[in-house]
Design an enzyme around this catalytic site. Structure first.
Site, PDB file in Angstrom:
ATOM      1  N   ASP A  64     -28.510  30.264   3.676  1.00 32.85           N
ATOM      2  CA  ASP A  64     -28.220  30.211   2.250  1.00 32.85           C
ATOM      3  C   ASP A  64     -28.870  31.420   1.575  1.00 32.85           C
ATOM      4  O   ASP A  64     -29.990  31.786   1.924  1.00 32.85           O
ATOM      5  CB  ASP A  64     -28.797  28.918   1.660  1.00 32.85           C
ATOM      6  CG  ASP A  64     -28.503  28.824   0.174  1.00 32.85           C
ATOM      7  OD1 ASP A  64     -27.471  28.244  -0.181  1.00 32.85           O
ATOM      8  OD2 ASP A  64     -29.296  29.360  -0.635  1.00 32.85           O
TER       9      ASP A  64
ATOM     10  N   LYS B  94     -32.242  43.551   8.291  1.00 29.68           N
ATOM     11  CA  LYS B  94     -33.676  43.819   8.353  1.00 29.68           C
ATOM     12  C   LYS B  94     -34.214  43.064   9.549  1.00 29.68           C
ATOM     13  O   LYS B  94     -34.328  41.855   9.519  1.00 29.68           O
ATOM     14  CB  LYS B  94     -34.359  43.313   7.080  1.00 29.68           C
ATOM     15  CG  LYS B  94     -34.120  44.229   5.902  1.00 29.68           C
ATOM     16  CD  LYS B  94     -34.674  43.644   4.644  1.00 29.68           C
ATOM     17  CE  LYS B  94     -33.871  42.434   4.259  1.00 29.68           C
ATOM     18  NZ  LYS B  94     -33.977  41.954   2.933  1.00 29.68           N
TER      19      LYS B  94
ATOM     20  N   MET C  57     -39.277  31.886   9.793  1.00 29.51           N
ATOM     21  CA  MET C  57     -40.024  33.109  10.129  1.00 29.51           C
ATOM     22  C   MET C  57     -41.433  32.773  10.618  1.00 29.51           C
ATOM     23  O   MET C  57     -42.401  33.427  10.245  1.00 29.51           O
ATOM     24  CB  MET C  57     -40.102  34.030   8.890  1.00 29.51           C
ATOM     25  CG  MET C  57     -38.746  34.542   8.467  1.00 29.51           C
ATOM     26  SD  MET C  57     -38.769  35.516   6.952  1.00 29.51           S
ATOM     27  CE  MET C  57     -38.673  34.235   5.705  1.00 29.51           C
TER      28      MET C  57
ATOM     29  N   ASP D 107     -26.306  41.131   6.768  1.00 28.16           N
ATOM     30  CA  ASP D 107     -27.572  41.052   7.489  1.00 28.16           C
ATOM     31  C   ASP D 107     -27.332  41.209   8.986  1.00 28.16           C
ATOM     32  O   ASP D 107     -26.204  41.085   9.460  1.00 28.16           O
ATOM     33  CB  ASP D 107     -28.191  39.658   7.291  1.00 28.16           C
ATOM     34  CG  ASP D 107     -28.841  39.539   5.928  1.00 28.16           C
ATOM     35  OD1 ASP D 107     -28.847  40.540   5.195  1.00 28.16           O
ATOM     36  OD2 ASP D 107     -29.336  38.447   5.613  1.00 28.16           O
TER      37      ASP D 107
ATOM     38  N   GLU E 290       0.820  -1.216   0.000  1.00 26.19           N
ATOM     39  CA  GLU E 290       0.000   0.000   0.000  1.00 26.19           C
ATOM     40  C   GLU E 290       0.854   1.266   0.000  1.00 26.19           C
ATOM     41  O   GLU E 290       0.579   2.220  -0.720  1.00 26.19           O
ATOM     42  CB  GLU E 290      -0.916   0.024   1.237  1.00 26.19           C
ATOM     43  CG  GLU E 290      -2.084  -0.959   1.167  1.00 26.19           C
ATOM     44  CD  GLU E 290      -2.964  -0.746  -0.066  1.00 26.19           C
ATOM     45  OE1 GLU E 290      -3.045   0.407  -0.549  1.00 26.19           O
ATOM     46  OE2 GLU E 290      -3.551  -1.728  -0.553  1.00 26.19           O
TER      47      GLU E 290
HETATM   48  N1  SAH Z   1     -31.523  32.535   4.220  1.00 25.41           N
HETATM   49  C1  SAH Z   1     -31.743  32.064   5.561  1.00 25.41           C
HETATM   50  C2  SAH Z   1     -33.153  32.282   6.024  1.00 25.41           C
HETATM   51  C3  SAH Z   1     -33.525  33.725   6.155  1.00 25.41           C
HETATM   52  S1  SAH Z   1     -35.160  33.930   6.744  1.00 25.41           S
HETATM   53  C4  SAH Z   1     -31.367  30.577   5.628  1.00 25.41           C
HETATM   54  O1  SAH Z   1     -31.148  29.954   4.597  1.00 25.41           O
HETATM   55  O2  SAH Z   1     -31.291  30.042   6.740  1.00 25.41           O
HETATM   56  C5  SAH Z   1     -34.896  34.187   8.444  1.00 25.41           C
HETATM   57  C6  SAH Z   1     -35.409  33.018   9.231  1.00 25.41           C
HETATM   58  O3  SAH Z   1     -34.502  31.959   9.181  1.00 25.41           O
HETATM   59  C7  SAH Z   1     -35.612  33.282  10.694  1.00 25.41           C
HETATM   60  O4  SAH Z   1     -36.854  33.904  10.948  1.00 25.41           O
HETATM   61  C8  SAH Z   1     -35.569  31.892  11.263  1.00 25.41           C
HETATM   62  O5  SAH Z   1     -36.791  31.245  11.085  1.00 25.41           O
HETATM   63  C9  SAH Z   1     -34.555  31.230  10.369  1.00 25.41           C
HETATM   64  N2  SAH Z   1     -33.212  31.214  10.964  1.00 25.41           N
HETATM   65  C10 SAH Z   1     -32.122  31.840  10.531  1.00 25.41           C
HETATM   66  N3  SAH Z   1     -31.062  31.564  11.311  1.00 25.41           N
HETATM   67  C11 SAH Z   1     -31.510  30.716  12.258  1.00 25.41           C
HETATM   68  C12 SAH Z   1     -30.919  30.076  13.376  1.00 25.41           C
HETATM   69  N4  SAH Z   1     -29.609  30.210  13.651  1.00 25.41           N
HETATM   70  N5  SAH Z   1     -31.687  29.272  14.147  1.00 25.41           N
HETATM   71  C13 SAH Z   1     -32.990  29.096  13.876  1.00 25.41           C
HETATM   72  N6  SAH Z   1     -33.603  29.705  12.843  1.00 25.41           N
HETATM   73  C14 SAH Z   1     -32.881  30.499  12.046  1.00 25.41           C
END
Ligand code: SAH
Length: 467
Positions: free
Chosen positions: A304, A271, A384, A249, A22
């Site tokens: 994401d 936001k 959310m 963000d 190997e």
């Molecule tokens: N783009 C992000 C989501 C944005 S929307 C993703 O892919 O995760 C925002 C929502 O994502 C929040 O209201 C919550 O529901 C969720 N979120 C984001 N971070 C989080 C975390 N660390 N733990 C739990 N929920 C989370």
């Protein structure tokens, strides 16, 4: 310095390999990569060596070593695997002066093979004079993550233009500056991002102008993951460390922004729910203006960028205005949360699908087909959804989902103060309210959450877990 570093040109050269196990196979792979022609002398050989011999890429013999084997050879590699006595072979080799490498035995070797990071034609070699091979491996892994995968393509690209640049920029100081600006600038970034055709045009212009032209900056739309900085992708980290400005963000976990290049400007466009600090069209304009100023913009979003992240709108705006956009996926909150409290989102025993929904659609209302809520073998992850948890549960029950369906609420997933609450569809609204969940949190609905309480919850605070 105990060793003199060298890179050996072995193309087409015979390299004698003693041993066929190997260890020998691994070295043979490397020799073949370098274009060498191994002669393997071994009583037995691994199937990989036998196949390579059958293909004609190396010679394999099952006989004793013959001093003539070394005639014209560039290197002797010995794998002392007990298959044949190596001391007499080494004695002959030493007399000829051929470089000798005895695998894992620097004392018997005249040359040692370094750990490498291969971005052909760029090759990084790391050695510890045999003192600490595991440390070398660790360093190699670190460097591996630092160097872009397409670094070799960049070196090749530069190589193709080397003589043209030399002809156009005759002063050697100017030429060095040309290349410095090139490697730090947008053309190199385009090559690294795989946009070679555009880079090619830019390079021709740069050569005509005798300096790399200023082209507009670019935007990297990056998913920063759910909070734990260790969940950043290697690509995200690399681009964050290259950024001129980061537009981010509010919901990023602690420590994420610490990974951005220290000198980069920071613009917080967070936001927060119900309080839109910066409107989406304003964010779009900020990104565009920064890119037009020639800057490397990192747009950093939680999770994401394309999962409830409005990344699509930003992408469209920038592309419409001719800005290069690179998209780097991130670990979305659902995946981070599921992993951190050991919920398999699908599991053939309990769930054959998973649906991500938002508690607040475009018009602020829940926007999901009742059939999806009703399906018993579907895991539902609500983003959310905290303020509408009770309403969503009622809708699911009305659609036909069992009120006893287990649910989990995961707050600040993957962050040090993560909290996990459990309940059923019938109690979901009350659990969220009674425990004062303020988010960011996810609601996970489905039988896959039933096991949560039995599994270790690395970040949860046990006294606050409601069952
Ligand atoms: N783009 C992000 C989501 C944005 S929307 C993703 O892919 O995760 C925002 C929502 O994502 C929040 O209201 C919550 O529901 C969720 N979120 C984001 N971070 C989080 C975390 N660390 N733990 C739990 N929920 C989370």
């Amino acid at each position: 310095m105990r060793y003199f570093p060298l890179f050996a040109q072995l193309t087409g050269r015979r390299c004698v390999m003693i041993g066929g196990g190997e260890e020998a196979t691994r070295k043979i792979r490397l020799l073949l990569k370098a274009g060498a022609r191994p002669l393997v002398i071994a009583p037995r050989a691994t199937p990989e060596i036998v196949e390579a011999a059958a293909r004609g890429t190396l010679d394999l013999v099952h006989r004793a070593f013959d001093p003539e084997d070394l005639d014209g050879a560039a290197l002797l590699v010995v794998s002392d695997d007990g298959g044949q006595p190596v001391e007499p072979i080494l004695a002959v080799a030493r007399a000829t002066g051929i470089p000798i490498n005895v695998i894992d035995n620097p004392a018997l070797s005249t040359v040692i093979v370094p750990g490498i990071v291969d971005r052909d034609p760029v090759l990084v070699a790391i050695g510890s004079a045999g003192a600490a091979p595991v440390l070398v491996r660790r360093l190699r892994e670190k460097i591996e993550t630092l160097l872009p995968a397409r670094l070799g393509a960049l070196a090749d690209f530069a190589g193709r233009f080397r003589s043209a640049v030399s002809a156009a920029v005759t002063d050697s100081g100017d030429r060095r500056r040309f290349w410095e600006i090139f490697f730090d600038g947008p053309i190199a970034r385009q090559v690294l991002a795989g946009a070679e055709a555009r880079a090619y045009e830019g390079m021709l212009r740069a050569i005509n102008d005798r300096r790399p032209a200023k082209v507009p900056g670019s935007v990297a739309l990056i998913g920063a993951g759910p909070g734990d900085p260790d969940l950043l992708t290697v690509k995200a980290l690399r681009l964050m460390q290259d950024a001129d400005v980061v537009v981010h963000d509010a919901l990023l976990g602690e420590g994420i922004l610490d990974c951005v290049r220290r000198d980069a400007d920071r613009i917080d466009v967070g936001k927060r729910k119900g309080k839109h600090s910066v409107r989406q069209d304003e964010i779009n304009d900020i990104l565009l203006a920064e890119a037009r100023a020639g800057r490397r913009v990192v747009r950093l979003k939680g999770g994401d960028p394309f999962v409830f992240g409005r990344g699509g709108e930003e992408l469209e705006h920038l592309r419409r205005n001719g800005i290069d956009v690179e998209i780097v996926p991130g670990v979305t909150a659902a995946l981070g949360a599921a992993a951190s409290c050991a919920i398999p989102l699908t599991d053939r025993r309990h769930a054959s699908s998973v649906t991500f929904i938002t508690g607040h659609g475009k018009d602020g209302a829940l926007d999901v087909a009742p059939a999806l809520l009703a399906e018993g073998r579907n895991t539902i992850v609500v983003y959310m959804g905290v303020s509408v948890a009770g309403g969503i549960a009622a809708r699911a029950i009305a659609a036909g989902r069992a009120p006893t369906t287990p649910v989990a609420v995961i707050e600040r997933a993957t962050q040090p103060d993560q909290r996990v609450l459990r309940g059923t569809l019938a109690t979901l609204g009350r659990v969220v309210e009674a425990q004062g969940v303020r988010g960011p949190a996810l609601l996970v609905i489905g039988d896959v959450t039933a096991a949560v309480q039995e599994l270790p919850q690395p970040f949860a605070l046990p006294e606050r877990v409601a069952v």
